[in-house]
Design a protein around this motif. Structure first.
Motif, mmCIF file in Angstrom:
data_model
loop_
_atom_site.group_PDB
_atom_site.id
_atom_site.type_symbol
_atom_site.label_atom_id
_atom_site.label_comp_id
_atom_site.label_asym_id
_atom_site.label_seq_id
_atom_site.Cartn_x
_atom_site.Cartn_y
_atom_site.Cartn_z
ATOM 1 N N PRO A 264 0.884 11.456 27.617
ATOM 2 C CA PRO A 264 0.877 12.904 27.453
ATOM 3 C C PRO A 264 0.448 13.289 26.059
ATOM 4 O O PRO A 264 0.571 12.520 25.144
ATOM 5 N N ILE A 265 -0.064 14.500 25.896
ATOM 6 C CA ILE A 265 -0.507 14.964 24.585
ATOM 7 C C ILE A 265 0.142 16.292 24.230
ATOM 8 O O ILE A 265 0.328 17.130 25.069
ATOM 9 N N ALA A 266 0.474 16.515 22.964
ATOM 10 C CA ALA A 266 1.136 17.755 22.588
ATOM 11 C C ALA A 266 0.634 18.311 21.281
ATOM 12 O O ALA A 266 -0.110 17.694 20.569
ATOM 13 N N GLY A 267 1.139 19.512 20.914
ATOM 14 C CA GLY A 267 0.778 20.113 19.642
ATOM 15 C C GLY A 267 -0.270 21.179 19.814
ATOM 16 O O GLY A 267 -1.390 20.887 20.180
ATOM 17 N N THR A 268 0.088 22.427 19.555
ATOM 18 C CA THR A 268 -0.879 23.508 19.693
ATOM 19 C C THR A 268 -0.737 24.487 18.544
ATOM 20 O O THR A 268 0.340 24.654 18.002
ATOM 21 N N PRO A 269 -1.852 25.120 18.159
ATOM 22 C CA PRO A 269 -1.733 26.166 17.153
ATOM 23 C C PRO A 269 -0.831 27.275 17.675
ATOM 24 O O PRO A 269 -0.797 27.529 18.874
ATOM 25 N N THR A 270 -0.100 27.918 16.799
ATOM 26 C CA THR A 270 0.820 28.959 17.234
ATOM 27 C C THR A 270 0.075 30.221 17.622
ATOM 28 O O THR A 270 -0.975 30.521 17.085
ATOM 29 N N PRO A 271 0.624 30.994 18.589
ATOM 30 C CA PRO A 271 0.001 32.245 18.982
ATOM 31 C C PRO A 271 0.341 33.328 17.975
ATOM 32 O O PRO A 271 1.063 33.094 17.029
ATOM 33 N N GLY A 272 -0.152 34.518 18.204
ATOM 34 C CA GLY A 272 0.185 35.630 17.327
ATOM 35 C C GLY A 272 -1.039 36.168 16.653
ATOM 36 O O GLY A 272 -1.891 36.769 17.281
ATOM 37 N N THR A 273 -1.163 35.925 15.360
ATOM 38 C CA THR A 273 -2.313 36.437 14.623
ATOM 39 C C THR A 273 -3.037 35.295 13.942
ATOM 40 O O THR A 273 -3.006 35.156 12.721
ATOM 41 N N SER B 68 -1.034 27.649 11.549
ATOM 42 C CA SER B 68 0.156 26.807 11.758
ATOM 43 C C SER B 68 0.184 26.250 13.180
ATOM 44 O O SER B 68 -0.569 26.707 14.051
ATOM 45 N N PHE B 69 1.075 25.296 13.420
ATOM 46 C CA PHE B 69 1.186 24.645 14.715
ATOM 47 C C PHE B 69 2.648 24.654 15.175
ATOM 48 O O PHE B 69 3.569 24.738 14.367
ATOM 49 N N TRP B 70 2.826 24.553 16.506
ATOM 50 C CA TRP B 70 4.147 24.305 17.061
ATOM 51 C C TRP B 70 3.985 23.355 18.230
ATOM 52 O O TRP B 70 2.867 22.949 18.542
ATOM 53 N N MET B 71 5.095 23.002 18.902
ATOM 54 C CA MET B 71 5.062 21.959 19.925
ATOM 55 C C MET B 71 5.512 22.461 21.289
ATOM 56 O O MET B 71 6.120 21.723 22.070
ATOM 57 N N GLU C 14 8.373 19.224 21.727
ATOM 58 C CA GLU C 14 8.949 20.450 22.290
ATOM 59 C C GLU C 14 9.636 21.349 21.263
ATOM 60 O O GLU C 14 10.305 22.314 21.631
ATOM 61 N N SER C 15 9.438 21.067 19.986
ATOM 62 C CA SER C 15 10.015 21.921 18.948
ATOM 63 C C SER C 15 9.242 23.235 18.867
ATOM 64 O O SER C 15 8.004 23.255 18.954
ATOM 65 N N LEU C 16 9.952 24.328 18.695
ATOM 66 C CA LEU C 16 9.320 25.636 18.544
ATOM 67 C C LEU C 16 9.248 26.043 17.077
ATOM 68 O O LEU C 16 8.889 27.188 16.762
ATOM 69 N N ASP C 17 9.564 25.114 16.176
ATOM 70 C CA ASP C 17 9.405 25.398 14.746
ATOM 71 C C ASP C 17 7.921 25.556 14.432
ATOM 72 O O ASP C 17 7.091 24.742 14.864
ATOM 73 N N VAL C 18 7.596 26.596 13.701
ATOM 74 C CA VAL C 18 6.202 26.845 13.317
ATOM 75 C C VAL C 18 5.953 26.170 11.974
ATOM 76 O O VAL C 18 6.615 26.474 10.983
#
Length: 236
Positions: free
Chosen positions: A58-67, A162-165, A192-196
């Protein structure tokens, strides 16, 4: 006594019916049965098969949404563009809530390479998925393992994205690289961390890799990470 008359039209109809019955019997009932013919031609074949997992990872890690910076937002992967390989590659979550980037179905042997070079000149290569900018919000999410491969997030100008998981089911390491191909920071992100989280410096591209990949090879800040391929138009 009334004489029975022979009616030629009835005789002809009877003969025609007899011939038609004989013909249908010889051909078989299904041959000219319009219901059977229609059902045979309109019944769909079982063409929707679930995507074959890739690399068992499996693969993870995405840029955070928002602005995010211009062009950094990610959309939902198109199922039409995701062509599964017959060879397993990554374990993909079968859930509409966790879309998977179309690049997940490319065998690692067919991915372009990043070349990481330490200060002593020792070089290492890592196969990279290069998703289109429309899939940046998906990143490595929706998978259950990640093999010997990573993912590139490239920006036309320096960024502080920034990134979150979110929906990322395994730990990752991310190297942030400036416009001179120098690694300016490396972060480890928990599954699965939501820390930005983001680097302490602006960067031009980020390389996600299996957790510990850089540390295990002695690669750190100040070392180089060169992309050994041209950036596709879908990313520019």
């Amino acid at each position: 006594m009334t004489q029975r008359r022979h009616h030629p039209r009835l005789a002809l109809a009877g003969a025609t019916l007899l011939l038609l019955t004989t013909f249908l019997t010889a051909c078989g009932d299904d041959t000219l049965d319009p219901i059977a013919t229609a059902s045979a031609s309109t019944t769909p074949t079982s063409a929707s098969v679930s995507p074959t997992p890739i690399d068992g990872t499996p693969i993870a890690g995405t840029p955070t949404p928002g602005t995010p910076t211009p062009g950094a937002t990610e959309g939902t992967a198109s199922s039409a563009s995701a062509t599964p390989s017959s060879t397993p590659h990554v374990v993909v979550t079968a859930s509409a809530d966790e879309p998977v980037a179309s690049t997940a179905y490319i065998p690692a042997s067919e991915l372009p390479l990043a070349v990481m070079t330490r200060g002593d000149g020792t070089a290492f290569t890592l196969p990279l998925e290069v998703p289109g900018r429309g899939e940046y919000s998906i990143g490595l999410s929706g998978r259950r393992e990640l093999g010997e491969r990573g993912m590139l997030f490239w920006y036309p100008e320096s960024t502080n994205q920034s990134f979150w998981m979110l929906n990322t089911h395994f730990d990752l390491s991310i190297a942030f690289v400036d416009g001179d191909a120098v690694i300016v920071d490396i972060l480890d992100l928990k599954a699965e961390s939501l820390d930005v989280r983001g680097p302490g410096h602006s960067y031009r591209y980020a390389i996600e890799a299996p957790v510990g990949w850089f540390a295990e090879r002695g690669i750190g800040t100040g070392d180089r990470a060169v992309l050994d391929f041209a950036i596709p138009d879908s990313v520019r």
